[in-house]
Design a protein around this motif. Structure first.
Motif, PDB file in Angstrom:
ATOM      1  N   GLU A   9      30.121  21.577 -31.414  1.00 18.40           N
ATOM      2  CA  GLU A   9      30.421  22.535 -32.389  1.00 18.40           C
ATOM      3  C   GLU A   9      29.861  22.197 -33.905  1.00 18.40           C
ATOM      4  N   ASP A  15      29.129  26.407 -27.094  1.00 13.82           N
ATOM      5  CA  ASP A  15      29.047  27.671 -26.143  1.00 13.82           C
ATOM      6  C   ASP A  15      30.109  28.556 -26.777  1.00 13.82           C
ATOM      7  N   GLU A  16      29.564  30.104 -26.983  1.00 12.74           N
ATOM      8  CA  GLU A  16      30.510  30.852 -27.628  1.00 12.74           C
ATOM      9  C   GLU A  16      30.959  31.805 -26.224  1.00 12.74           C
ATOM     10  N   THR A  17      32.164  31.738 -25.859  1.00 15.68           N
ATOM     11  CA  THR A  17      32.646  32.312 -24.880  1.00 15.68           C
ATOM     12  C   THR A  17      33.013  33.844 -25.243  1.00 15.68           C
ATOM     13  N   GLN A  19      34.503  37.493 -26.308  1.00 13.37           N
ATOM     14  CA  GLN A  19      35.913  37.941 -26.345  1.00 13.37           C
ATOM     15  C   GLN A  19      35.994  39.316 -25.908  1.00 13.37           C
ATOM     16  N   GLU A  30      39.480  35.757 -24.121  1.00 17.13           N
ATOM     17  CA  GLU A  30      37.880  34.899 -23.536  1.00 17.13           C
ATOM     18  C   GLU A  30      37.843  34.879 -22.079  1.00 17.13           C
TER      19      GLU A  30
END
Length: 54
Positions: A9, A15-17, A19, A30
């Motif tokens: 981060e 990693d962007e999960t 929404q 998520e």
């Protein structure tokens, strides 16, 4: 959060999960499941009718 996740981060590799919002109950959640898969359900009401949030 693990140390590895924290480091990712901080350096911008997290990693962007995606929404989603349930169209039946309005719950936001998520999920990394494929949006068209059987496993993609609202955790509150188990509806498969959802919209991805930006």
């Amino acid at each position: 959060m693990s140390v590895l996740e924290t480091v990712k981060e901080k350096v911008g590799l997290a990693d962007e999960t995606p929404q989603y919002e349930c169209n039946d109950c309005g719950h936001e959640f998520e999920s990394s499941a494929d949006p068209d898969s059987y496993w993609m359900k609202c955790p509150e009401c188990e509806s498969q009718d959802h919209t991805r949030l930006e």
